[in-house]
Design a protein around this motif. Structure first.
Motif, mmCIF file in Angstrom:
data_model
loop_
_atom_site.group_PDB
_atom_site.id
_atom_site.type_symbol
_atom_site.label_atom_id
_atom_site.label_comp_id
_atom_site.label_asym_id
_atom_site.label_seq_id
_atom_site.Cartn_x
_atom_site.Cartn_y
_atom_site.Cartn_z
ATOM 1 N N ASP A 142 9.013 8.424 -8.854
ATOM 2 C CA ASP A 142 10.391 7.938 -8.948
ATOM 3 C C ASP A 142 10.803 7.315 -7.622
ATOM 4 O O ASP A 142 10.544 7.880 -6.566
ATOM 5 C CB ASP A 142 11.305 9.112 -9.301
ATOM 6 C CG ASP A 142 12.735 8.697 -9.503
ATOM 7 O OD1 ASP A 142 13.513 8.823 -8.536
ATOM 8 O OD2 ASP A 142 13.075 8.245 -10.604
ATOM 9 N N ILE A 143 11.488 6.196 -7.678
ATOM 10 C CA ILE A 143 11.888 5.501 -6.461
ATOM 11 C C ILE A 143 12.871 6.328 -5.639
ATOM 12 O O ILE A 143 12.811 6.321 -4.408
ATOM 13 C CB ILE A 143 12.444 4.083 -6.754
ATOM 14 C CG1 ILE A 143 12.668 3.305 -5.449
ATOM 15 C CG2 ILE A 143 13.703 4.148 -7.588
ATOM 16 C CD1 ILE A 143 11.440 3.039 -4.645
ATOM 17 N N SER A 144 13.755 7.072 -6.269
ATOM 18 C CA SER A 144 14.708 7.873 -5.490
ATOM 19 C C SER A 144 13.988 8.993 -4.740
ATOM 20 O O SER A 144 14.328 9.305 -3.595
ATOM 21 C CB SER A 144 15.829 8.429 -6.367
ATOM 22 O OG SER A 144 15.326 9.298 -7.334
ATOM 23 N N VAL A 145 12.963 9.578 -5.350
ATOM 24 C CA VAL A 145 12.158 10.607 -4.675
ATOM 25 C C VAL A 145 11.373 9.976 -3.525
ATOM 26 O O VAL A 145 11.295 10.539 -2.427
ATOM 27 C CB VAL A 145 11.218 11.322 -5.666
ATOM 28 C CG1 VAL A 145 10.301 12.297 -4.949
ATOM 29 C CG2 VAL A 145 12.023 12.041 -6.739
ATOM 30 N N ALA A 146 10.820 8.790 -3.758
ATOM 31 C CA ALA A 146 10.075 8.077 -2.712
ATOM 32 C C ALA A 146 10.989 7.739 -1.534
ATOM 33 O O ALA A 146 10.618 7.918 -0.374
ATOM 34 C CB ALA A 146 9.453 6.805 -3.286
ATOM 35 N N ASN A 147 12.184 7.286 -1.835
ATOM 36 C CA ASN A 147 13.160 6.952 -0.807
ATOM 37 C C ASN A 147 13.530 8.193 0.008
ATOM 38 O O ASN A 147 13.572 8.149 1.239
ATOM 39 C CB ASN A 147 14.393 6.350 -1.468
ATOM 40 C CG ASN A 147 15.166 5.428 -0.557
ATOM 41 O OD1 ASN A 147 14.876 5.293 0.611
ATOM 42 N ND2 ASN A 147 16.177 4.790 -1.115
ATOM 43 N N TYR A 178 0.833 -1.209 0.000
ATOM 44 C CA TYR A 178 0.000 0.000 0.000
ATOM 45 C C TYR A 178 0.868 1.259 0.000
ATOM 46 O O TYR A 178 0.654 2.177 -0.797
ATOM 47 C CB TYR A 178 -0.920 -0.024 1.221
ATOM 48 C CG TYR A 178 -1.676 1.258 1.446
ATOM 49 C CD1 TYR A 178 -2.767 1.596 0.645
ATOM 50 C CD2 TYR A 178 -1.301 2.139 2.454
ATOM 51 C CE1 TYR A 178 -3.462 2.777 0.854
ATOM 52 C CE2 TYR A 178 -1.994 3.319 2.668
ATOM 53 C CZ TYR A 178 -3.070 3.634 1.869
ATOM 54 O OH TYR A 178 -3.746 4.796 2.065
ATOM 55 N N ILE A 179 1.852 1.302 0.876
ATOM 56 C CA ILE A 179 2.719 2.478 0.997
ATOM 57 C C ILE A 179 3.499 2.700 -0.286
ATOM 58 O O ILE A 179 3.549 3.820 -0.815
ATOM 59 C CB ILE A 179 3.672 2.326 2.201
ATOM 60 C CG1 ILE A 179 2.886 2.381 3.511
ATOM 61 C CG2 ILE A 179 4.761 3.402 2.183
ATOM 62 C CD1 ILE A 179 3.676 1.926 4.732
ATOM 63 N N LEU A 180 4.120 1.655 -0.786
ATOM 64 C CA LEU A 180 4.929 1.797 -2.002
ATOM 65 C C LEU A 180 4.084 2.221 -3.194
ATOM 66 O O LEU A 180 4.496 3.093 -3.972
ATOM 67 C CB LEU A 180 5.681 0.499 -2.306
ATOM 68 C CG LEU A 180 6.857 0.193 -1.389
ATOM 69 C CD1 LEU A 180 7.437 -1.175 -1.724
ATOM 70 C CD2 LEU A 180 7.929 1.270 -1.483
ATOM 71 N N GLU A 181 2.927 1.618 -3.345
ATOM 72 C CA GLU A 181 2.060 1.999 -4.466
ATOM 73 C C GLU A 181 1.709 3.484 -4.383
ATOM 74 O O GLU A 181 1.783 4.211 -5.374
ATOM 75 C CB GLU A 181 0.783 1.164 -4.471
ATOM 76 C CG GLU A 181 -0.148 1.535 -5.607
ATOM 77 C CD GLU A 181 -1.438 0.724 -5.600
ATOM 78 O OE1 GLU A 181 -2.355 1.133 -6.334
ATOM 79 O OE2 GLU A 181 -1.539 -0.282 -4.880
ATOM 80 N N PHE A 182 1.351 3.936 -3.197
ATOM 81 C CA PHE A 182 0.955 5.328 -3.043
ATOM 82 C C PHE A 182 2.124 6.284 -3.255
ATOM 83 O O PHE A 182 2.023 7.224 -4.032
ATOM 84 C CB PHE A 182 0.336 5.568 -1.666
ATOM 85 C CG PHE A 182 -0.093 6.995 -1.493
ATOM 86 C CD1 PHE A 182 -1.294 7.438 -2.021
ATOM 87 C CD2 PHE A 182 0.721 7.899 -0.843
ATOM 88 C CE1 PHE A 182 -1.677 8.767 -1.904
ATOM 89 C CE2 PHE A 182 0.349 9.225 -0.711
ATOM 90 C CZ PHE A 182 -0.853 9.664 -1.236
ATOM 91 N N ILE A 183 3.242 6.053 -2.577
ATOM 92 C CA ILE A 183 4.328 7.033 -2.681
ATOM 93 C C ILE A 183 5.011 6.988 -4.048
ATOM 94 O O ILE A 183 5.499 8.012 -4.510
ATOM 95 C CB ILE A 183 5.342 6.962 -1.516
ATOM 96 C CG1 ILE A 183 6.072 5.644 -1.460
ATOM 97 C CG2 ILE A 183 4.672 7.282 -0.203
ATOM 98 C CD1 ILE A 183 7.173 5.606 -0.395
ATOM 99 N N LEU A 184 5.000 5.833 -4.702
ATOM 100 C CA LEU A 184 5.555 5.784 -6.057
ATOM 101 C C LEU A 184 4.645 6.501 -7.050
ATOM 102 O O LEU A 184 5.120 7.201 -7.948
ATOM 103 C CB LEU A 184 5.825 4.351 -6.492
ATOM 104 C CG LEU A 184 7.034 3.697 -5.841
ATOM 105 C CD1 LEU A 184 7.085 2.213 -6.176
ATOM 106 C CD2 LEU A 184 8.319 4.395 -6.253
#
Length: 83
Positions: free
Chosen positions: A37-42, A26-32
């Motif tokens: 971009d994964i680097s922005v999400a990270n 859930y978190i990854l889907e939303f923040i991606l």
């Protein structure tokens, strides 16, 4: 600079310390979707102060035993558009 696959794996491992598999998905889907971009999400997870959470980062909240606040924050943004 780390490649996207490595950054995704590292963020997933970090989240696994605090969240269930379903919560991570859930978190990854939303923040991606939000970040694009994964680097922005990270960076969001590690560095972005969350105003509704005393300007602590999501990582700081998790480290202090308040992972549920991160989920609530994300759900509020998803439902209301802001937290």
């Amino acid at each position: 600079m780390e490649d996207n696959g490595k950054q995704f794996e590292l963020l997933n491992q970090e989240l696994a310390k605090y969240f269930s598999v379903q919560e991570i998905d859930y978190i990854l889907e939303f923040i991606l979707k939000w970040s694009g971009d994964i680097s922005v999400a990270n960076n969001w997870f590690k560095l972005e102060p969350l105003p509704a959470c005393a300007n602590l980062t999501a990582k700081q909240l998790c480290e202090s035993g308040r992972a549920n606040n991160v989920l609530e924050y994300i759900k509020n943004i998803e439902l209301d558009g802001y937290a």
